[in-house]
Motif scaffolding. Structure first.
Motif, PDB file in Angstrom:
ATOM      1  N   ALA A  71       0.846  -1.192   0.000  1.00 35.11           N
ATOM      2  CA  ALA A  71       0.000   0.000   0.000  1.00 35.11           C
ATOM      3  C   ALA A  71       0.878   1.236   0.000  1.00 35.11           C
ATOM      4  CB  ALA A  71      -0.908   0.021   1.219  1.00 35.11           C
ATOM      5  N   LEU A  72       0.295   2.294  -0.523  1.00 33.26           N
ATOM      6  CA  LEU A  72       0.872   3.631  -0.426  1.00 33.26           C
ATOM      7  C   LEU A  72       0.079   4.336   0.660  1.00 33.26           C
ATOM      8  CD1 LEU A  72       2.559   6.078  -1.452  1.00 33.26           C
ATOM      9  CD2 LEU A  72       0.727   6.463  -3.127  1.00 33.26           C
ATOM     10  N   PHE A  73       0.784   4.989   1.558  1.00 30.29           N
ATOM     11  CA  PHE A  73       0.139   5.730   2.646  1.00 30.29           C
ATOM     12  C   PHE A  73       0.526   7.197   2.544  1.00 30.29           C
ATOM     13  CE2 PHE A  73       0.942   1.432   4.212  1.00 30.29           C
ATOM     14  CZ  PHE A  73      -0.320   1.059   4.655  1.00 30.29           C
ATOM     15  N   ALA A  74      -0.395   8.077   2.877  1.00 30.87           N
ATOM     16  CA  ALA A  74      -0.119   9.511   2.941  1.00 30.87           C
ATOM     17  C   ALA A  74      -0.619   9.996   4.292  1.00 30.87           C
ATOM     18  CB  ALA A  74      -0.823  10.249   1.811  1.00 30.87           C
ATOM     19  N   HIS A 103       2.843  19.204   0.688  1.00 27.60           N
ATOM     20  CA  HIS A 103       1.447  18.881   0.454  1.00 27.60           C
ATOM     21  C   HIS A 103       0.752  18.847   1.807  1.00 27.60           C
ATOM     22  CE1 HIS A 103      -2.019  16.234  -0.545  1.00 27.60           C
ATOM     23  NE2 HIS A 103      -1.881  16.729  -1.753  1.00 27.60           N
ATOM     24  N   GLU A 104      -0.547  18.960   1.802  1.00 27.60           N
ATOM     25  CA  GLU A 104      -1.317  18.839   3.036  1.00 27.60           C
ATOM     26  C   GLU A 104      -0.982  17.517   3.738  1.00 27.60           C
ATOM     27  OE1 GLU A 104      -6.041  18.512   4.261  1.00 27.60           O
ATOM     28  OE2 GLU A 104      -5.477  19.185   2.256  1.00 27.60           O
ATOM     29  N   TYR A 105      -0.909  16.451   2.955  1.00 29.40           N
ATOM     30  CA  TYR A 105      -0.431  15.164   3.456  1.00 29.40           C
ATOM     31  C   TYR A 105       1.070  15.158   3.173  1.00 29.40           C
ATOM     32  CZ  TYR A 105      -5.179  13.705   4.259  1.00 29.40           C
ATOM     33  OH  TYR A 105      -6.456  13.606   4.749  1.00 29.40           O
ATOM     34  N   ASN A 106       1.844  15.437   4.199  1.00 31.76           N
ATOM     35  CA  ASN A 106       3.258  15.773   4.009  1.00 31.76           C
ATOM     36  C   ASN A 106       4.242  14.611   4.133  1.00 31.76           C
ATOM     37  OD1 ASN A 106       2.540  15.689   6.721  1.00 31.76           O
ATOM     38  ND2 ASN A 106       3.936  17.313   7.323  1.00 31.76           N
ATOM     39  N   ILE A 107       3.806  13.451   4.587  1.00 31.76           N
ATOM     40  CA  ILE A 107       4.675  12.275   4.644  1.00 31.76           C
ATOM     41  C   ILE A 107       3.990  11.147   3.874  1.00 31.76           C
ATOM     42  CG2 ILE A 107       5.858  10.589   6.093  1.00 31.76           C
ATOM     43  CD1 ILE A 107       6.950  13.376   6.549  1.00 31.76           C
ATOM     44  N   TRP A 108       4.692  10.625   2.879  1.00 37.40           N
ATOM     45  CA  TRP A 108       4.167   9.536   2.060  1.00 37.40           C
ATOM     46  C   TRP A 108       5.119   8.348   2.215  1.00 37.40           C
ATOM     47  CZ3 TRP A 108       0.320  10.074  -2.138  1.00 37.40           C
ATOM     48  CH2 TRP A 108      -0.369  11.293  -2.066  1.00 37.40           C
ATOM     49  N   PHE A 109       4.552   7.157   2.352  1.00 30.38           N
ATOM     50  CA  PHE A 109       5.401   5.978   2.487  1.00 30.38           C
ATOM     51  C   PHE A 109       4.712   4.765   1.889  1.00 30.38           C
ATOM     52  CE2 PHE A 109       3.008   6.658   6.356  1.00 30.38           C
ATOM     53  CZ  PHE A 109       2.594   5.411   6.796  1.00 30.38           C
ATOM     54  N   THR A 110       5.506   3.810   1.493  1.00 29.01           N
ATOM     55  CA  THR A 110       4.983   2.553   0.969  1.00 29.01           C
ATOM     56  C   THR A 110       5.466   1.434   1.871  1.00 29.01           C
ATOM     57  OG1 THR A 110       6.859   2.275  -0.536  1.00 29.01           O
ATOM     58  CG2 THR A 110       4.898   3.326  -1.431  1.00 29.01           C
ATOM     59  N   ALA A 111       4.630   0.428   1.995  1.00 27.06           N
ATOM     60  CA  ALA A 111       4.982  -0.724   2.819  1.00 27.06           C
ATOM     61  C   ALA A 111       4.356  -1.967   2.215  1.00 27.06           C
ATOM     62  CB  ALA A 111       4.490  -0.530   4.255  1.00 27.06           C
ATOM     63  N   ASN A 112       4.979  -3.099   2.514  1.00 25.59           N
ATOM     64  CA  ASN A 112       4.409  -4.368   2.091  1.00 25.59           C
ATOM     65  C   ASN A 112       4.431  -5.323   3.279  1.00 25.59           C
ATOM     66  OD1 ASN A 112       6.740  -6.435   1.799  1.00 25.59           O
ATOM     67  ND2 ASN A 112       7.543  -4.591   0.804  1.00 25.59           N
ATOM     68  N   ALA A 113       3.588  -6.350   3.198  1.00 24.99           N
ATOM     69  CA  ALA A 113       3.465  -7.320   4.279  1.00 24.99           C
ATOM     70  C   ALA A 113       3.003  -8.653   3.701  1.00 24.99           C
ATOM     71  CB  ALA A 113       2.473  -6.816   5.321  1.00 24.99           C
TER      72      ALA A 113
END
Length: 152
Positions: A71-74, A103-113
């Protein structure tokens, strides 16, 4: 400061991006293809790494084909919470990218599980440990892959 790359540097970069030899001594194979010694290729690669032209050398796997979910998270993170938020997110071995955006959502990260539940547990853990609750969860529904190689 980045120096000018010559044709040999460019040839090495092309090989490393698209044809990295999966053998015991890959840089020797690259050297042979470029008419250089292995030491010369290793020195050139180190120079390109030192200059920031090469960030990393490693494999890229298709997580879906390996049975993983991603998933991509913001996240909307207040400035005073950014350092802790980043530390908590980066502590998870499934995190592949984590970056700040204007951006208003200032930290974006991707993770897998391994499972969707494990990914949800990770997200809940981040929220609990950081107090940041406004995190968009953008699970991959359809995969789009772009070729991020550059023909030198």
């Amino acid at each position: 400061m980045i120096t000018d790359m010559d044709d040999i540097d460019k040839k090495i970069l092309n090989i490393l991006q698209k044809e990295f030899p999966l053998v015991e001594q890959p840089f020797l194979v690259v050297a042979e293809r470029c008419g250089l010694s292995e030491d010369d290729v290793l020195a050139r690669v180190q120079k390109l790494k030192d200059e920031g032209i090469i960030r990393r050398i490693g494999a890229v796997f298709d997580g879906t084909k390996l049975g993983r979910v991603s998933a991509l998270f913001a996240a909307r993170v207040p400035p005073e919470k950014i350092a802790n938020f980043v530390r908590v997110v980066n502590a998870n071995k499934g995190v592949t990218h984590n970056y700040r955006r204007s951006h208003e959502y200032n930290i974006w990260f991707t993770a897998n599980a391994r499972t969707a539940e494990e990914l949800t547990d990770f997200l809940n853990d981040v929220k609990e440990k950081t107090g940041v609750l406004d995190i968009l969860d953008m699970r991959a529904v359809r995969v789009f892959k772009i070729d991020a190689t550059f023909n030198m």
